[in-house]
Design a protein around this motif. Structure first.
Motif, PDB file in Angstrom:
ATOM      1  N   ARG A 121      -3.878 -50.500  12.243  1.00 48.15           N
ATOM      2  CA  ARG A 121      -3.993 -49.094  12.663  1.00 48.15           C
ATOM      3  C   ARG A 121      -5.305 -48.871  13.403  1.00 48.15           C
ATOM      4  O   ARG A 121      -5.335 -48.240  14.443  1.00 48.15           O
ATOM      5  N   ARG A 122      -6.389 -49.419  12.836  1.00 49.18           N
ATOM      6  CA  ARG A 122      -7.690 -49.247  13.485  1.00 49.18           C
ATOM      7  C   ARG A 122      -7.695 -49.886  14.872  1.00 49.18           C
ATOM      8  O   ARG A 122      -8.370 -49.419  15.770  1.00 49.18           O
ATOM      9  N   SER A 123      -6.946 -50.973  15.018  1.00 51.62           N
ATOM     10  CA  SER A 123      -6.954 -51.680  16.304  1.00 51.62           C
ATOM     11  C   SER A 123      -6.081 -50.967  17.327  1.00 51.62           C
ATOM     12  O   SER A 123      -6.004 -51.375  18.474  1.00 51.62           O
ATOM     13  N   GLY A 124      -5.405 -49.902  16.887  1.00 50.91           N
ATOM     14  CA  GLY A 124      -4.621 -49.123  17.842  1.00 50.91           C
ATOM     15  C   GLY A 124      -3.166 -49.526  17.891  1.00 50.91           C
ATOM     16  O   GLY A 124      -2.386 -48.962  18.650  1.00 50.91           O
ATOM     17  N   PHE A 125      -2.766 -50.504  17.070  1.00 48.36           N
ATOM     18  CA  PHE A 125      -1.354 -50.855  17.064  1.00 48.36           C
ATOM     19  C   PHE A 125      -0.597 -49.754  16.334  1.00 48.36           C
ATOM     20  O   PHE A 125      -0.974 -49.319  15.272  1.00 48.36           O
ATOM     21  N   HIS A 171      -9.223 -45.747  24.742  1.00 50.41           N
ATOM     22  CA  HIS A 171     -10.651 -45.957  24.479  1.00 50.41           C
ATOM     23  C   HIS A 171     -11.392 -44.630  24.585  1.00 50.41           C
ATOM     24  O   HIS A 171     -12.504 -44.579  25.109  1.00 50.41           O
ATOM     25  N   ASN A 172     -10.757 -43.568  24.105  1.00 51.02           N
ATOM     26  CA  ASN A 172     -11.339 -42.243  24.331  1.00 51.02           C
ATOM     27  C   ASN A 172     -12.520 -41.914  23.424  1.00 51.02           C
ATOM     28  O   ASN A 172     -13.050 -40.820  23.457  1.00 51.02           O
ATOM     29  N   LEU A 230     -12.110 -39.846  28.897  1.00 50.89           N
ATOM     30  CA  LEU A 230     -11.000 -38.909  28.829  1.00 50.89           C
ATOM     31  C   LEU A 230     -11.093 -38.137  27.525  1.00 50.89           C
ATOM     32  O   LEU A 230     -11.230 -38.734  26.456  1.00 50.89           O
ATOM     33  N   LEU A 231     -11.009 -36.813  27.621  1.00 48.13           N
ATOM     34  CA  LEU A 231     -10.987 -36.003  26.411  1.00 48.13           C
ATOM     35  C   LEU A 231      -9.543 -35.791  26.000  1.00 48.13           C
ATOM     36  O   LEU A 231      -8.830 -34.964  26.578  1.00 48.13           O
ATOM     37  N   SER A 232      -9.105 -36.603  25.060  1.00 50.63           N
ATOM     38  CA  SER A 232      -7.725 -36.538  24.621  1.00 50.63           C
ATOM     39  C   SER A 232      -7.682 -36.700  23.116  1.00 50.63           C
ATOM     40  O   SER A 232      -8.608 -37.208  22.509  1.00 50.63           O
ATOM     41  N   GLY A 233      -6.554 -36.234  22.530  1.00 53.57           N
ATOM     42  CA  GLY A 233      -6.421 -36.292  21.073  1.00 53.57           C
ATOM     43  C   GLY A 233      -5.678 -37.530  20.648  1.00 53.57           C
ATOM     44  O   GLY A 233      -5.048 -38.203  21.445  1.00 53.57           O
TER      45      GLY A 233
END
Ligand code: CA
Length: 235
Positions: A121-125, A171-172, A230-233
């Motif tokens: 999860r931390r790695s973005g998968f 990578h926000n 990028l400002l994204s959620g």
């Protein structure tokens, strides 16, 4: 179909290896394995895995050396080390080489599965990909259909523009340098002195599409000396 996370198990003990392969296959992973350090390193460096479970004491090449070699090539590759050695020095050594986590044998399978899932999860998968980028207090961008509804208008994006947005979104938490975008999005070799203006041109086009005032961007910001952010959620 949701993508299955791909796991590499590098472990020389047959019983443990077989157990890990079975358990993670059961938990929805696509599992490959290696029985010694050399094969393990080759497979690990293929870049085909979302997660690597790495034993320390291995024939031919130990887990610490494998971990260092992986880190030299790919700083993001998730690695969890497995070992019977659980003194503080061993743990610190493994983590200092860049392992994401450390599980001491004998380990509980449930614990290990939870650790693997947490690192993934931390790695973005993400098992359930959200096909939208949600700009902070702004519109959502449909990354599959390459469009967004902005001010009651449908704005279309090119594939390259979407790749830039997706990379910045992943990578926000930090500004992304132009050189990194050229390397990761355009696929240019690193360390080449390439004109970064091509990035700026694309960013300018994106701002005209996304921002109500492209000169005062609310979403796609320039960080002085840092790159673009990028400002994204999240999700
Ligand atoms: Ca071993």
């Amino acid at each position: 179909m949701e993508p299955k996370p791909k796991l590499l198990v590098v472990e020389d003990e047959l019983a443990i290896r077989t157990g890990l392969v079975d358990v993670f296959t059961f938990h929805g992973f696509e599992v490959d394995f290696a029985e010694d350090g050399e094969i393990g390193l080759n497979k690990a460096l293929s870049g085909n895995f979302d997660m690597i479970l790495l034993d320390v004491m291995l024939p031919k090449k130990n887990g610490y050396d494998i971990c260092s070699a992986i880190r030299e090539q790919d700083r993001q590759q998730p690695v969890i080390m497995l070992t019977a050695r659980n003194t503080d020095e061993d743990i610190i050594h493994g983590l200092s080489l860049g392992a994401d986590d450390y599980v001491a044998k004998p380990f509980s399978i449930t614990q290990l599965v939870l650790r693997v899932q947490a690192v993934l999860r931390r790695s973005g998968f993400d098992n359930k990909p959200d096909n939208h980028i949600h700009l902070s207090n702004g519109p959502s961008i449909d990354t599959v259909n390459l469009c967004a509804e902005i001010d009651n208008e449908t704005i279309a994006f090119t594939k390259r523009e979407m790749e830039i947005l997706q990379y910045l979104h992943r990578h926000n938490d930090r500004p992304v340098p132009r050189e990194e975008l050229l390397h990761k999005v355009w696929g240019y070799e690193q360390d080449l002195n390439i004109e970064t203006r091509t990035v700026d041109i694309h960013i300018a086009k994106l701002r005209r599409k996304l921002e109500s005032d492209p000169k005062q961007p609310a979403f796609l910001q320039t960080v002085r000396g840092g790159g673009y952010k990028l400002l994204s959620g999240q999700g």
